[in-house]
Design an enzyme around this catalytic site. Sequence first.
Site, short mmCIF file in Angstrom:
data_model
loop_
_atom_site.label_atom_id
_atom_site.label_comp_id
_atom_site.label_asym_id
_atom_site.label_seq_id
_atom_site.Cartn_x
_atom_site.Cartn_y
_atom_site.Cartn_z
N LYS A 103 0.83 -1.22 0.00
CA LYS A 103 0.00 0.00 0.00
C LYS A 103 0.86 1.26 0.00
O LYS A 103 0.63 2.16 -0.78
CB LYS A 103 -0.90 0.06 1.25
CG LYS A 103 -1.99 -0.97 1.32
CD LYS A 103 -2.95 -0.65 2.46
CE LYS A 103 -2.31 -0.59 3.83
NZ LYS A 103 -1.94 -1.85 4.45
N ARG A 163 -9.62 0.89 9.32
CA ARG A 163 -9.32 -0.51 9.62
C ARG A 163 -10.56 -1.24 10.13
O ARG A 163 -10.52 -2.45 10.31
CB ARG A 163 -8.25 -0.62 10.70
CG ARG A 163 -6.88 -0.13 10.31
CD ARG A 163 -6.15 -1.14 9.46
NE ARG A 163 -4.83 -1.51 9.92
CZ ARG A 163 -3.70 -0.87 9.65
NH1 ARG A 163 -3.72 0.21 8.93
NH2 ARG A 163 -2.56 -1.31 10.10
N ARG A 222 12.01 -8.37 6.02
CA ARG A 222 12.31 -6.94 5.92
C ARG A 222 13.28 -6.51 7.02
O ARG A 222 13.16 -6.91 8.16
CB ARG A 222 10.99 -6.18 6.05
CG ARG A 222 11.06 -4.73 5.73
CD ARG A 222 9.71 -4.21 5.35
NE ARG A 222 8.88 -3.99 6.52
CZ ARG A 222 7.73 -3.31 6.47
NH1 ARG A 222 7.30 -2.84 5.32
NH2 ARG A 222 7.03 -3.14 7.55
N ARG A 255 11.98 -4.93 12.54
CA ARG A 255 10.96 -4.25 13.35
C ARG A 255 10.22 -5.28 14.20
O ARG A 255 9.92 -6.37 13.73
CB ARG A 255 9.95 -3.57 12.41
CG ARG A 255 10.09 -2.08 12.29
CD ARG A 255 9.20 -1.50 11.22
NE ARG A 255 7.78 -1.82 11.35
CZ ARG A 255 6.84 -1.41 10.49
NH1 ARG A 255 7.17 -0.68 9.45
NH2 ARG A 255 5.59 -1.75 10.65
N ARG A 289 -0.87 -9.74 12.82
CA ARG A 289 -1.35 -8.52 12.15
C ARG A 289 -2.27 -8.88 10.98
O ARG A 289 -3.26 -8.22 10.74
CB ARG A 289 -0.17 -7.70 11.62
CG ARG A 289 0.56 -6.93 12.71
CD ARG A 289 1.92 -6.46 12.22
NE ARG A 289 1.86 -5.32 11.32
CZ ARG A 289 2.88 -4.92 10.56
NH1 ARG A 289 4.01 -5.58 10.56
NH2 ARG A 289 2.75 -3.89 9.76
P1 AMP Z 1 0.75 -0.04 9.31
O1 AMP Z 1 2.02 0.73 9.09
O2 AMP Z 1 -0.42 0.51 8.53
O3 AMP Z 1 0.90 -1.53 9.17
O4 AMP Z 1 0.35 0.22 10.84
C1 AMP Z 1 1.20 -0.19 11.91
C2 AMP Z 1 0.39 -0.28 13.18
O5 AMP Z 1 -0.19 1.01 13.49
C3 AMP Z 1 -0.82 -1.23 13.13
O6 AMP Z 1 -0.45 -2.57 13.42
C4 AMP Z 1 -1.72 -0.63 14.21
O7 AMP Z 1 -1.26 -0.98 15.51
C5 AMP Z 1 -1.50 0.87 14.02
N1 AMP Z 1 -2.48 1.47 13.07
C6 AMP Z 1 -2.23 2.03 11.85
N2 AMP Z 1 -3.36 2.49 11.27
C7 AMP Z 1 -4.36 2.22 12.15
C8 AMP Z 1 -5.78 2.42 12.15
N3 AMP Z 1 -6.42 2.99 11.10
N4 AMP Z 1 -6.49 1.99 13.23
C9 AMP Z 1 -5.89 1.43 14.29
N5 AMP Z 1 -4.57 1.17 14.35
C10 AMP Z 1 -3.80 1.57 13.31
#
Ligand code: AMP
Length: 220
Positions: free
Chosen positions: A13, A88, A127, A160, A171
């Site tokens: 994304k 989400r 990664r 990470r 996740r």
């Molecule tokens: P991402 O980089 O999009 O994979 O996000 C990393 C982490 O940030 C996720 O595993 C969540 O803990 C948190 N996060 C990101 N976007 C959201 C969202 N829209 N709602 C809730 N948690 C989020």
Amino acid sequence: MRLVFLGPPGAGKGTQVKMLSKALGVPSMATGDVLRMEVASGSELGREAKSYMDKGELVPDDIVIKIVEKWLRSINIAKGFILDGYPRNVRQARELDEILRQMNVELTAAIYLDVPENEIVRRLSGRLTCRKCGAVYHIEFNPPKEDRKCDVCGSELYQREDDKEDVVRQRFRVYTESTKPVLDYYKDKGKLLVIDGLGSIEEVNKRILKRLQELSSSSK
Ligand code: AMP
């Protein structure tokens, strides 16, 4: 165009949003990036968010909705935008519609990048990220020249916490469970575009642009 990008972590994304943002000339924002910045800065919000993020769980809606609303009100909404990693869940999707309604605009489409779990695990658990400059590598697809050392700044590369295989699977599970209803939400509104996320970055990008072109010519 006003777009949201959906898809499991590791679907690509971030990369596609950046390319599209440039091609369409509209700003984009990733809630995950903003949250990671808050964590790095040690802010109160960051401290609260970190415990959820390290476990691969969703950060509470109220925090994320506030971040998104603040950003949407800071840009020229008429020009368009792209949101990455938001919504989400259905509550976040509804709140977004409500914020946009108050701003007298509507979402154009929700793009779902479809990538299967095993491919996600392959992409994410390999990664490596630089501790100092944040550059990203991949053991298999884009290895650093020297083992565990950043090509750019020479600092140590690390995995990470949320890229470890068990957390990646967690996740993915959280993502599919909570996002499936979001897909239905946008499908019911006739706004869902499902894009096959397998293949090269360029191939996927072409697919997205083609669908968006079809969409804009059918709405003329
Ligand atoms: P991402 O980089 O999009 O994979 O996000 C990393 C982490 O940030 C996720 O595993 C969540 O803990 C948190 N996060 C990101 N976007 C959201 C969202 N829209 N709602 C809730 N948690 C989020």
